[in-house]
Enzyme design. Structure first.
Site, PDB file in Angstrom:
ATOM      1  N   ASP A  19       0.828  -1.198   0.000  1.00  0.00           N
ATOM      2  CA  ASP A  19       0.000   0.000   0.000  1.00  0.00           C
ATOM      3  C   ASP A  19       0.872   1.262   0.000  1.00  0.00           C
ATOM      4  O   ASP A  19       1.809   1.374   0.787  1.00  0.00           O
ATOM      5  CB  ASP A  19      -0.879  -0.036   1.258  1.00  0.00           C
ATOM      6  CG  ASP A  19      -2.030   0.942   1.211  1.00  0.00           C
ATOM      7  OD1 ASP A  19      -1.843   2.063   0.706  1.00  0.00           O
ATOM      8  OD2 ASP A  19      -3.119   0.582   1.711  1.00  0.00           O
ATOM      9  N   ASP A  52      -7.892   2.453  -9.348  1.00  0.00           N
ATOM     10  CA  ASP A  52      -9.146   1.714  -9.200  1.00  0.00           C
ATOM     11  C   ASP A  52     -10.280   2.724  -9.092  1.00  0.00           C
ATOM     12  O   ASP A  52     -10.268   3.591  -8.210  1.00  0.00           O
ATOM     13  CB  ASP A  52      -9.090   0.849  -7.942  1.00  0.00           C
ATOM     14  CG  ASP A  52     -10.205  -0.181  -7.899  1.00  0.00           C
ATOM     15  OD1 ASP A  52     -11.335   0.148  -8.319  1.00  0.00           O
ATOM     16  OD2 ASP A  52      -9.959  -1.310  -7.438  1.00  0.00           O
ATOM     17  N   LYS A  55     -19.087   2.404  -7.529  1.00  0.00           N
ATOM     18  CA  LYS A  55     -20.293   2.550  -6.721  1.00  0.00           C
ATOM     19  C   LYS A  55     -20.146   3.728  -5.759  1.00  0.00           C
ATOM     20  O   LYS A  55     -19.111   3.916  -5.143  1.00  0.00           O
ATOM     21  CB  LYS A  55     -20.567   1.265  -5.938  1.00  0.00           C
ATOM     22  CG  LYS A  55     -20.885   0.064  -6.829  1.00  0.00           C
ATOM     23  CD  LYS A  55     -21.171  -1.179  -5.998  1.00  0.00           C
ATOM     24  CE  LYS A  55     -21.482  -2.370  -6.901  1.00  0.00           C
ATOM     25  NZ  LYS A  55     -21.746  -3.602  -6.115  1.00  0.00           N
ATOM     26  N   GLU A  66      -5.191   2.022 -20.245  1.00  0.00           N
ATOM     27  CA  GLU A  66      -5.704   3.026 -21.173  1.00  0.00           C
ATOM     28  C   GLU A  66      -6.184   2.376 -22.463  1.00  0.00           C
ATOM     29  O   GLU A  66      -7.240   2.752 -23.009  1.00  0.00           O
ATOM     30  CB  GLU A  66      -4.629   4.059 -21.479  1.00  0.00           C
ATOM     31  CG  GLU A  66      -5.105   5.123 -22.458  1.00  0.00           C
ATOM     32  CD  GLU A  66      -4.168   6.294 -22.540  1.00  0.00           C
ATOM     33  OE1 GLU A  66      -4.252   7.160 -21.650  1.00  0.00           O
ATOM     34  OE2 GLU A  66      -3.351   6.341 -23.481  1.00  0.00           O
TER      35      GLU A  66
END
Length: 238
Positions: A125, A147, A151, A219
């Site tokens: 991370d 990412d 939602k 892309e």
């Protein structure tokens, strides 16, 4: 610089949730070889919780062995952009963070093929890196096709939130450039809203990529599926 623009170094940051995958499909034998043979040499020391449980600030010189400028790529995906930048700018050092081990293995293969040596790879991370880098230690940062968390209830998981942006602002040098590329219109919206609040000025945004850009696999997927890429550049205040 105001308190809202800078997050002070915290030697004991809180434990955080991680969202996303750590590993996907089974690694090929060659990829397993890259991980076992190459990652240890390229991995920066003192960043992980296991190596640095007290979360002490590290010396940036320890990453590349000198005081060259350090660029940070958050979530390098398959590594195309990171290796391209390393080859284009051999005088700088690029530190890439990616928790998805399949992407790490792909990057290591590209590093071998390109023969670049000015790279450092943290398989975790990016917040771990920002926890221990000292103030004003990053000269440029990249967020390439992150990412999207499409939602609405997951938008707080996006990188362009204060949880990530304030620590990023702390470690970036005044005047340092922060580049964001995405094909998700709502991610553009949130980026333009949130990043300036963390202490960055908008420099440019639109459909034209940077002069030193290389199109990535993410892309190309977006273009095949009819989504338009968008490129945003910010500059750290100060």
């Amino acid at each position: 610089m105001t308190d809202t623009q800078k997050s002070p170094f915290d030697p004991n940051p809180p434990r955080r949730n991680f969202y996303g995958r750590r590993q996907g499909k089974t690694l090929r034998r060659s990829q397993k070889g890259y991980l076992s043979e190459d990652l240890g040499e390229l991995r920066p020391k003192g960043i992980s919780i296991e190596e640095n449980p007290e979360r002490r600030a590290i010396d940036p010189v320890s990453i590349f062995g000198d005081d060259r400028p350090i660029w940070l790529e958050v979530g390098f995906g398959g590594g195309e952009h990171m290796v391209h930048m390393a080859a284009t700018y051999p005088e700088i050092g690029i530190l890439g963070c990616e928790p998805f081990i399949n992407g790490v293995a792909m990057l290591l293969g590209k590093i071998r093929a390109a023969g670049v040596s000015n790279v450092s790879v943290y398989p975790g991370d990016a917040r771990d890196v920002m926890d221990v880098m000292p103030d004003n230690s990053i000269s440029r940062a990249f967020l390439m096709y992150p990412d999207p968390w499409p939602k609405a209830r997951h938008h707080r998981r996006r990188f362009v939130t204060p949880e990530h942006l304030l620590p990023l602002a702390r470690v970036m040098r005044p005047g340092a450039e922060f580049r964001v590329a995405t094909d998700i219109p709502d991610y553009v919206r949130q980026t333009l809203e949130e990043v300036p609040l963390a202490g960055f000025d908008l420099v440019r945004e639109g459909p034209e990529p940077w002069e030193d850009w290389i199109s990535t696999r993410y892309e190309q997927k977006a273009l095949r599926e009819g989504r338009a890429p968008h490129y945003v550049t910010f500059r750290r205040q100060g």
